[in-house]
Design a protein around this motif. Structure first.
Motif, short mmCIF file in Angstrom:
data_model
loop_
_atom_site.label_atom_id
_atom_site.label_comp_id
_atom_site.label_asym_id
_atom_site.label_seq_id
_atom_site.Cartn_x
_atom_site.Cartn_y
_atom_site.Cartn_z
N SER A 161 0.42 24.50 19.46
CA SER A 161 0.68 25.70 19.94
C SER A 161 1.58 25.46 21.24
CB SER A 161 -0.67 26.65 20.17
OG SER A 161 -1.40 26.60 19.22
N GLY A 162 2.03 26.55 21.77
CA GLY A 162 2.73 26.45 22.91
C GLY A 162 3.83 27.50 23.28
N THR A 163 4.64 27.03 24.08
CA THR A 163 5.89 28.07 24.23
C THR A 163 7.14 27.38 23.91
OG1 THR A 163 6.30 27.30 26.60
CG2 THR A 163 4.59 28.96 26.16
N ALA A 164 8.38 28.17 24.48
CA ALA A 164 9.69 27.55 24.03
C ALA A 164 9.87 26.44 24.87
CB ALA A 164 10.71 28.68 24.36
N GLY A 165 9.07 26.26 25.99
CA GLY A 165 9.22 25.10 26.90
C GLY A 165 8.54 23.99 26.31
N GLY A 166 7.84 24.10 25.33
CA GLY A 166 7.11 22.70 24.63
C GLY A 166 5.49 23.23 24.06
N ASN A 167 5.03 21.95 23.59
CA ASN A 167 3.63 22.26 23.31
C ASN A 167 2.66 22.25 24.29
OD1 ASN A 167 5.06 20.22 20.88
ND2 ASN A 167 3.69 22.07 20.08
N TYR A 168 1.38 22.85 23.87
CA TYR A 168 0.40 22.79 24.96
C TYR A 168 -0.44 21.20 25.09
CZ TYR A 168 0.42 28.01 25.38
OH TYR A 168 0.66 28.96 25.60
N LEU A 169 -0.34 20.98 26.29
CA LEU A 169 -1.16 19.72 26.71
C LEU A 169 -2.65 19.74 27.06
CD1 LEU A 169 -1.20 16.45 26.87
CD2 LEU A 169 0.14 16.75 28.90
N TYR A 170 -3.69 19.42 26.73
CA TYR A 170 -4.81 19.79 27.64
C TYR A 170 -5.59 18.45 28.27
CZ TYR A 170 -5.34 24.15 24.72
OH TYR A 170 -5.06 25.24 24.27
N GLY A 171 -5.99 18.41 29.51
CA GLY A 171 -6.56 17.39 30.11
C GLY A 171 -8.01 17.89 30.74
N LEU A 172 -8.81 17.08 30.49
CA LEU A 172 -10.28 17.12 31.14
C LEU A 172 -10.13 16.15 32.04
CD1 LEU A 172 -12.85 18.55 30.19
CD2 LEU A 172 -13.22 16.40 28.85
N ALA A 173 -10.85 16.68 33.19
CA ALA A 173 -10.72 15.99 34.36
C ALA A 173 -12.21 15.38 34.78
CB ALA A 173 -10.20 16.66 35.45
#
Length: 298
Positions: free
Chosen positions: A140-152
């Motif tokens: 998934s994502g937008t025209a700018g790229g895919n979604y990247l998820y980060g757990l901190a």
């Protein structure tokens, strides 16, 4: 622009190519489905290692390929394969990986495994990523790229937009705290929220107190996530848990799960119905491999 560390082009020389295929009669197979699960890992010797479990009609194979002679110069805190990246025998793989120095790197592995000629390089693309302990991509994502998820480390969970020509940007906060108890998390699928046309990303996760869980994160309102507990105990034994869809007659049907313990023992599971929000039909096939000592994605 801050000075980039000299990781790009840092390629070491290794001994022989690690390529192992285990015969079908030596690996447990999942009956009634076609399943392929590929893992990405970095060995303690900083080698990129790919493993593939494949099963069809109850017969299975397991293969392992280590990319040589290239080496990373560090074992990352977290790593993830970019969407669409390739694999053996000719590889043109792109990864994101972070390190304790705070940088996020785009790692490239290019070459032919059959000629023992895969070169590895890395380039820092962003700073301030040293506290991220898990990375996941969604298609998934937008025209700018895919979604990247980060757990901190502080228990925060965040979503970014990432295209291969940009640094991660447009951070959305799923939760600024409360995720500290999540031990492993892996992207599972994207769904339509029932009764709506809205989409959500679904993750399979384990907790430090032993639960197996599904998180559903709406794409338009990521902070309004929901959780479903599939199992209530026993799943904190794994340092890594990864999942992939299985197929019957070309249609998604169930999912295969591989959990890896800190000692490197790999365990196989088959969830016959991955969409029912229940693990009542989860079948355990036990310890099917050893020696998986890599740092895994997810």
């Amino acid at each position: 622009m801050r000075k980039l560390l000299s990781v790009a082009g840092a390629v070491g020389v290794a001994a022989g190519l690690l390529t192992v295929a285990t015969p079908a009669d030596a690996v447990v197979g999942v009956p009634g489905a076609i399943c392929t699960l590929r893992t990405l890992g970095i060995s303690p010797g900083k080698q990129i290692v790919r493993r593939e479990y494949y099963t069809n009609a109850g017969k299975a194979t397991l293969s392992t390929v280590g990319y040589n002679p290239g080496r990373m110069t560090f074992v990352p805190r977290a790593l993830v394969n970019e969407p669409g990246a390739g694999g053996a025998p000719y590889v043109n793989d792109h990864y994101l990986a972070n390190y304790t120095n705070g940088y996020l790197y785009r790692v490239l592995a290019v070459g032919q495994t059959s000629y023992n000629d895969v070169q590895v390089s890395a380039k820092a693309v962003a700073s301030g990523w040293g506290s991220i302990r898990s990375l996941n991509f969604s298609p998934s994502g937008t025209a700018g790229g895919n979604y990247l998820y980060g757990l901190a480390d502080n228990g925060g969970f965040y979503r970014y937009v990432y295209g291969d020509t940009t640094a991660p940007h447009s951070r959305a906060t799923i939760g600024s705290s409360g995720w500290l108890g999540v031990k492993t998390i892996d992207y599972d699928r994207t769904v339509t929220i029932p009764g709506t046309s809205r989409k959500a990303d679904v993750f399979l996760a384990t907790s430090s107190d032993g639960r197996l869980m599904e998180y559903t994160i709406p794409l338009d309102t990521p902070s309004k996530w929901t959780r479903r507990d599939l199992k209530t105990s026993g799943w904190n034994v794994f340092k890594s848990l990864q999942t992939e869809d299985c197929y019957v007659n070309g249609a998604a049907s169930g999912r295969v799960l591989i959990g890896v313990t800190p000692a490197g023992a790999a365990y196989l599971y088959h969830d016959r119905n991955a969409r029912d929000g229940s693990a009542a039909d989860l079948v355990a096939y036990g310890n099917f491999a050893t020696g998986w000592t890599e740092k895994f994605s997810g």
